[in-house]
Design a protein around this motif. Sequence first.
Motif, PDB file in Angstrom:
ATOM      1  N   GLU A   1       0.900  -1.126   0.000  1.00  0.00           N
ATOM      2  CA  GLU A   1      -0.130  -0.105  -0.164  1.00  0.00           C
ATOM      3  C   GLU A   1       0.900   1.240  -0.110  1.00  0.00           C
ATOM      4  OE1 GLU A   1      -3.049  -0.063   3.292  1.00  0.00           O
ATOM      5  OE2 GLU A   1      -3.366  -2.075   2.815  1.00  0.00           O
ATOM      6  N   ALA A   2       1.959   1.185  -0.045  1.00  0.00           N
ATOM      7  CA  ALA A   2       2.950   2.271   0.321  1.00  0.00           C
ATOM      8  C   ALA A   2       3.738   2.631  -1.146  1.00  0.00           C
ATOM      9  CB  ALA A   2       4.211   1.847   1.347  1.00  0.00           C
ATOM     10  N   ARG A   3       4.052   4.046  -1.012  1.00  0.00           N
ATOM     11  CA  ARG A   3       5.017   4.297  -2.158  1.00  0.00           C
ATOM     12  C   ARG A   3       6.183   4.949  -1.170  1.00  0.00           C
ATOM     13  NH1 ARG A   3       2.698   8.804  -5.424  1.00  0.00           N
ATOM     14  NH2 ARG A   3       2.955  10.245  -3.510  1.00  0.00           N
ATOM     15  N   VAL A   4       7.445   4.484  -1.557  1.00  0.00           N
ATOM     16  CA  VAL A   4       8.633   5.063  -0.761  1.00  0.00           C
ATOM     17  C   VAL A   4       9.039   6.090  -1.639  1.00  0.00           C
ATOM     18  CG1 VAL A   4      10.858   4.427  -0.382  1.00  0.00           C
ATOM     19  CG2 VAL A   4       9.028   2.839   0.073  1.00  0.00           C
ATOM     20  N   ASN A   5       9.214   7.235  -0.844  1.00  0.00           N
ATOM     21  CA  ASN A   5       9.964   8.431  -1.478  1.00  0.00           C
ATOM     22  C   ASN A   5      11.411   8.563  -1.049  1.00  0.00           C
ATOM     23  OD1 ASN A   5       9.733  10.927  -2.764  1.00  0.00           O
ATOM     24  ND2 ASN A   5       7.721  11.587  -1.595  1.00  0.00           N
ATOM     25  N   LEU A   6      12.217   8.476  -1.894  1.00  0.00           N
ATOM     26  CA  LEU A   6      13.657   8.363  -1.724  1.00  0.00           C
ATOM     27  C   LEU A   6      14.180   9.936  -2.017  1.00  0.00           C
ATOM     28  CD1 LEU A   6      14.968   4.840  -2.619  1.00  0.00           C
ATOM     29  CD2 LEU A   6      14.790   5.821  -0.270  1.00  0.00           C
ATOM     30  N   SER A   7      14.948  10.542  -1.007  1.00  0.00           N
ATOM     31  CA  SER A   7      15.603  11.608  -1.579  1.00  0.00           C
ATOM     32  C   SER A   7      17.235  11.382  -1.175  1.00  0.00           C
ATOM     33  CB  SER A   7      15.354  13.157  -0.623  1.00  0.00           C
ATOM     34  OG  SER A   7      13.991  13.229  -1.115  1.00  0.00           O
ATOM     35  N   ALA A   8      17.946  11.610  -2.286  1.00  0.00           N
ATOM     36  CA  ALA A   8      19.249  11.236  -2.058  1.00  0.00           C
ATOM     37  C   ALA A   8      20.096  12.374  -2.763  1.00  0.00           C
ATOM     38  CB  ALA A   8      19.611   9.896  -2.638  1.00  0.00           C
ATOM     39  N   ASN A   9      21.612  12.660  -2.339  1.00  0.00           N
ATOM     40  CA  ASN A   9      22.209  13.594  -2.778  1.00  0.00           C
ATOM     41  C   ASN A   9      23.019  13.253  -4.002  1.00  0.00           C
ATOM     42  OD1 ASN A   9      24.133  12.189  -1.686  1.00  0.00           O
ATOM     43  ND2 ASN A   9      24.708  13.788  -0.090  1.00  0.00           N
ATOM     44  N   GLY A  10      23.908  13.723  -4.430  1.00  0.00           N
ATOM     45  CA  GLY A  10      24.710  13.510  -5.772  1.00  0.00           C
ATOM     46  C   GLY A  10      25.550  12.193  -5.668  1.00  0.00           C
ATOM     47  N   GLY A  11      26.000  11.979  -4.590  1.00  0.00           N
ATOM     48  CA  GLY A  11      26.765  10.610  -4.733  1.00  0.00           C
ATOM     49  C   GLY A  11      25.764   9.334  -4.638  1.00  0.00           C
ATOM     50  N   LEU A  12      24.695   9.408  -4.159  1.00  0.00           N
ATOM     51  CA  LEU A  12      23.936   8.103  -4.135  1.00  0.00           C
ATOM     52  C   LEU A  12      22.849   7.973  -5.315  1.00  0.00           C
ATOM     53  CD1 LEU A  12      23.407   5.613  -2.490  1.00  0.00           C
ATOM     54  CD2 LEU A  12      21.962   6.989  -0.836  1.00  0.00           C
ATOM     55  N   TYR A  13      22.326   9.240  -5.604  1.00  0.00           N
ATOM     56  CA  TYR A  13      21.007   9.218  -6.391  1.00  0.00           C
ATOM     57  C   TYR A  13      21.337   8.679  -7.869  1.00  0.00           C
ATOM     58  CZ  TYR A  13      17.614  11.069  -9.342  1.00  0.00           C
ATOM     59  OH  TYR A  13      16.460  11.216 -10.374  1.00  0.00           O
ATOM     60  N   PRO A  14      22.702   8.672  -8.375  1.00  0.00           N
ATOM     61  CA  PRO A  14      22.924   7.907  -9.741  1.00  0.00           C
ATOM     62  C   PRO A  14      22.773   6.419  -9.260  1.00  0.00           C
ATOM     63  CG  PRO A  14      24.382   9.595  -9.356  1.00  0.00           C
ATOM     64  CD  PRO A  14      23.641   9.520  -8.092  1.00  0.00           C
ATOM     65  N   LEU A  15      23.140   6.152  -8.386  1.00  0.00           N
ATOM     66  CA  LEU A  15      23.198   4.714  -8.058  1.00  0.00           C
ATOM     67  C   LEU A  15      21.779   4.265  -7.955  1.00  0.00           C
ATOM     68  CD1 LEU A  15      24.762   2.013  -7.262  1.00  0.00           C
ATOM     69  CD2 LEU A  15      24.564   2.544  -5.060  1.00  0.00           C
ATOM     70  N   LEU A  16      20.885   4.724  -7.195  1.00  0.00           N
ATOM     71  CA  LEU A  16      19.620   4.630  -7.124  1.00  0.00           C
ATOM     72  C   LEU A  16      18.641   4.581  -8.413  1.00  0.00           C
ATOM     73  CD1 LEU A  16      18.714   6.330  -3.890  1.00  0.00           C
ATOM     74  CD2 LEU A  16      19.025   3.686  -4.010  1.00  0.00           C
ATOM     75  N   GLU A  17      19.230   5.678  -9.214  1.00  0.00           N
ATOM     76  CA  GLU A  17      18.481   5.718 -10.662  1.00  0.00           C
ATOM     77  C   GLU A  17      18.957   4.720 -11.336  1.00  0.00           C
ATOM     78  OE1 GLU A  17      19.781   8.927 -13.030  1.00  0.00           O
ATOM     79  OE2 GLU A  17      17.684   9.898 -13.171  1.00  0.00           O
ATOM     80  N   GLN A  18      20.155   4.061 -11.130  1.00  0.00           N
ATOM     81  CA  GLN A  18      20.424   2.838 -11.934  1.00  0.00           C
ATOM     82  C   GLN A  18      19.654   1.591 -11.830  1.00  0.00           C
ATOM     83  OE1 GLN A  18      24.768   2.276 -11.549  1.00  0.00           O
ATOM     84  NE2 GLN A  18      24.669   0.567 -12.347  1.00  0.00           N
ATOM     85  N   TYR A  19      19.227   1.459 -10.576  1.00  0.00           N
ATOM     86  CA  TYR A  19      18.285   0.468  -9.960  1.00  0.00           C
ATOM     87  C   TYR A  19      16.782   0.543 -10.058  1.00  0.00           C
ATOM     88  CZ  TYR A  19      22.765  -1.801  -9.172  1.00  0.00           C
ATOM     89  OH  TYR A  19      23.915  -2.570  -9.096  1.00  0.00           O
TER      90      TYR A  19
ATOM     91  N   GLY B   1      22.531  13.100   2.347  1.00  0.00           N
ATOM     92  CA  GLY B   1      22.770  11.628   2.343  1.00  0.00           C
ATOM     93  C   GLY B   1      21.412  11.303   1.897  1.00  0.00           C
ATOM     94  N   LEU B   2      20.985  10.539   2.683  1.00  0.00           N
ATOM     95  CA  LEU B   2      19.545   9.591   2.167  1.00  0.00           C
ATOM     96  C   LEU B   2      18.445   9.919   3.249  1.00  0.00           C
ATOM     97  CD1 LEU B   2      18.344   7.289   0.259  1.00  0.00           C
ATOM     98  CD2 LEU B   2      18.807   5.874   2.261  1.00  0.00           C
ATOM     99  N   SER B   3      17.386  10.150   2.675  1.00  0.00           N
ATOM    100  CA  SER B   3      15.976  10.341   3.743  1.00  0.00           C
ATOM    101  C   SER B   3      15.048   9.693   2.792  1.00  0.00           C
ATOM    102  CB  SER B   3      15.569  11.845   3.824  1.00  0.00           C
ATOM    103  OG  SER B   3      15.241  12.401   2.844  1.00  0.00           O
ATOM    104  N   VAL B   4      14.123   8.991   3.651  1.00  0.00           N
ATOM    105  CA  VAL B   4      13.152   8.019   3.327  1.00  0.00           C
ATOM    106  C   VAL B   4      11.742   8.580   3.905  1.00  0.00           C
ATOM    107  CG1 VAL B   4      12.182   5.524   3.341  1.00  0.00           C
ATOM    108  CG2 VAL B   4      14.758   6.086   3.526  1.00  0.00           C
ATOM    109  N   ALA B   5      10.794   8.673   2.914  1.00  0.00           N
ATOM    110  CA  ALA B   5       9.478   9.094   3.281  1.00  0.00           C
ATOM    111  C   ALA B   5       8.664   8.041   2.808  1.00  0.00           C
ATOM    112  CB  ALA B   5       9.257  10.371   2.998  1.00  0.00           C
ATOM    113  N   ILE B   6       7.514   7.687   3.587  1.00  0.00           N
ATOM    114  CA  ILE B   6       6.527   6.752   3.248  1.00  0.00           C
ATOM    115  C   ILE B   6       5.322   7.433   3.085  1.00  0.00           C
ATOM    116  CG2 ILE B   6       5.642   4.688   3.746  1.00  0.00           C
ATOM    117  CD1 ILE B   6       8.418   4.232   3.676  1.00  0.00           C
TER     118      ILE B   6
END
Length: 110
Positions: free
Chosen positions: A25-43, A64-69
């Motif tokens: 039932e959830a959508r995960v809202n991930l916010s990441a900065n320059g280092g991590l974002y490209p990696l996340l985008e790849q997956y 860094g990384l922040s997670v919102a549900i």
Amino acid sequence: MEVREDVLKSLETARQEKFIGAPLEARVNLSANGGLYPLLEQYAQELPALFIVSQVRLNNHGEGLSVAIERADGVKCQRCWKYTTDVGSNPDFPTICARCAAAVTEAPNG
Ligand SMILES: [Zn+2]
């Protein structure tokens, strides 16, 4: 993947707070900065399966990384139980999502 643990922890919290009933039932809202974002985008395509949620949204900002549900968009597909916005897009199968409708149509003998 370290991100996964953070997300699963947030999902567990959201469930305990009864914000969502099930991870799907959830959508995960991930916010990441320059280092991590490209990696996340790849997956990006694999993230919903990794977190066992319906949707994942990526944002390229923050520290860094922040997670919102959040609650997932759309309605629940009666076949795969994911929340999608394309349920009923095939008029022959008004209660299931487009991907499931395609799978059902392609399967031999229905
Ligand atoms: Zn489906």
